[in-house]
Design an enzyme around this catalytic site. Structure first.
Site, PDB file in Angstrom:
ATOM      1  N   SER A 151       0.896  -1.291  -0.099  1.00  0.00           N
ATOM      2  CA  SER A 151       0.135  -0.010   0.038  1.00  0.00           C
ATOM      3  C   SER A 151       0.851   1.334  -0.091  1.00  0.00           C
ATOM      4  O   SER A 151       1.459   1.623  -1.120  1.00  0.00           O
ATOM      5  CB  SER A 151      -0.852   0.033   1.288  1.00  0.00           C
TER       6      SER A 151
ATOM      7  N   LYS B 231      -0.977  -4.128  -3.233  1.00  0.00           N
ATOM      8  CA  LYS B 231      -2.132  -3.312  -2.787  1.00  0.00           C
ATOM      9  C   LYS B 231      -2.180  -2.024  -3.457  1.00  0.00           C
ATOM     10  O   LYS B 231      -1.805  -1.064  -2.873  1.00  0.00           O
ATOM     11  CB  LYS B 231      -2.510  -3.190  -1.346  1.00  0.00           C
TER      12      LYS B 231
ATOM     13  N   ASP C  36       9.970   5.300 -10.289  1.00  0.00           N
ATOM     14  CA  ASP C  36       9.549   6.047 -11.768  1.00  0.00           C
ATOM     15  C   ASP C  36      10.620   7.332 -11.946  1.00  0.00           C
ATOM     16  O   ASP C  36      10.573   7.436 -13.128  1.00  0.00           O
ATOM     17  CB  ASP C  36       7.973   6.415 -11.304  1.00  0.00           C
TER      18      ASP C  36
END
Length: 441
Positions: free
Chosen positions: A346, A371, A357
């Site tokens: 999460s 998740k 990224d």
């Protein structure tokens, strides 16, 4: 809108918390101990699908059916019943089941009526089949809000319980806490709390005895080196330590984050500043075993790391998308590695996914849990709440990691060394990665 959304810690895993808390010494540890900083896992809660049938039936005896099911009308006025099942059909079936229970159920005198009523609500939410949507009764709601805030009224100690002997042992005492002031020490065996012997009790029960209102006293009877001691601690407001840090060899900073509570941001910021003041040349952020936490907390922490741009985007059932952004004023430009494993979930995945990224750091370890959905707590107005899945999140590049997780840039599986139990091959690899980048600068 989304500043109040929460990933809500270890609840999301079902049985994962139990697996994570089983340590190498064969002890099941309550890492939040008397603080209870995270709610119990699903199988530990008192409502299950097996209880629901009895709950639905017996509740008729308690309060009748008139108006009871109106609680399941949705916010737009629809009813819980489907096109094939009417409210009358449900009432009739409940009457039938209730009659069978009254006539044949062996332990009818032991029925807890309040629990049965809560069981209806719990079972209704559970029937969605979504592991993250859950109903919480009053006690569970209080614990849940406490867990996400990172503050509680207690004595400031964590405890573990031996799976073999059942002994409850103090595993950690917070600095300058009521526990420390009372003289409690790591390794103390608690055999009685006030007038309650701990023998044969679950760890959660013992913890509930120790917790209490701020300013109240609790008497702990402990065994230390064969000597019986009686210690009195005055409960106070305690802040859970979710962040720990130290400087490793080569001036490489190390910050471990156990979960993303409301208190975590300031603890993380302080650790980052202290390491920087000590001449930190590179940094490792350890999110292994971190089950998640508050969305606002993790995005605030990422604002201390990322360049200018999107941190995460969140999309709801209607296709509405909201982006949470960073102004880039605190961009971290030194070599960075983020440690993750299969229990990093999460909010941990938002953190590691964003770092990956942007290329801000190297992700080291094993693929994360996967998740990628957001829950929000809905206050039901009577001290209870519904935690409901309301949206899916995406990393800065637009990736959804739900069901797939974040794959590490450098994959390293943890290898336990019986001869050197403190060895950590994943951490060693992360140190190697950061050292290499420092040398290349």
């Amino acid at each position: 809108m989304y500043s109040a959304l929460s990933f809500l810690s270890s609840e999301v895993f079902g049985g994962m918390k139990e697996m994570k808390d089983l340590n190498r010494d064969g002890k099941c540890e309550d890492k939040t101990g008397v603080e209870s900083a995270s709610p119990e896992p699903r199988q530990g809660r008192k409502f299950s699908s097996g209880v629901l049938a009895g709950a639905l039936a017996a509740v008729i005896v308690i309060c009748g059916l008139a108006g009871l099911w109106r609680v399941f009308e949705d916010v737009r006025g629809g009813y819980y019943t489907s096109g094939n099942v009417s409210e009358a059909d449900v009432n009739e079936k409940l009457d039938q089941i209730n009659s069978l229970i009254e006539d044949y159920y062996l332990y009818e005198d032991e029925i807890d009526k309040d629990t049965l009523i809560d069981g209806i609500y719990s079972g209704y939410a559970q029937a969605l089949g979504d592991p993250y949507t859950e109903y919480y009764d009053r006690e569970e709601t209080e614990t849940l809000y406490e867990s996400t805030s990172g503050e509680f009224s207690g004595i400031g100690a964590t405890m573990s319980q031996s799976l073999d002997s059942g002994e409850v042992t103090v595993s950690n005492v917070y600095e300058d806490s009521p526990a420390e002031k009372a003289g409690l020490k790591q390794g103390d065996i608690i055999y009685q709390v006030d007038d309650h012997p701990t023998s044969g009790q679950e760890l959660e029960t013992v913890v509930s005895w120790i917790k209490g209102g701020q300013g109240t006293d609790v008497v702990l009877h402990v065994l230390r080196d064969g000597e019986e001691l009686e210690l009195t601690a005055t409960r106070d407001l305690i802040e859970v330590q979710t962040v720990s840090s130290e400087m490793k060899d080569g001036q490489i900073g190390y910050i471990s984050v156990s979960e993303f509570d409301s208190v975590t941001y300031e603890q993380f910021k302080t650790s980052l500043e202290e390491l920087d003041s000590q001449g930190m040349k590179g940094l490792i952020i350890d999110l292994r075993g971190n089950p998640g936490g508050n969305l606002s907390t993790v995005t605030d922490m990422l604002s201390l790391i990322l360049p200018k741009g999107t941190i995460v985007s969140v999309k709801d059932k209607y296709g509405n998308t909201e982006e949470i952004t960073c102004d880039g004023t605190h961009e971290f430009t030194k070599p960075l590695a983020v440690l993750v494993n299969q229990y990093s979930a999460s909010a941990s995945e938002i953190f590691s996914g964003a770092v990956q990224d942007y290329g801000t750091g190297t992700i080291v370890g094993t693929t994360t849990y996967g998740k990628g959905v957001v829950q929000q707590l809905m206050d039901l107005g009577d001290g209870t709440c519904l935690k409901i899945t309301i949206a899916e999140y995406y990393t800065p590049s637009g990736r959804s990691i739900n069901g797939t997780g974040v794959e590490p840039d450098v994959e390293v599986k943890y290898e336990y060394d019986e001869n050197h139990p403190e060895a950590d091959n994943q951490l060693e690899k992360a140190l190697e990665v950061v050292k290499s980048e420092i040398e290349q600068e």
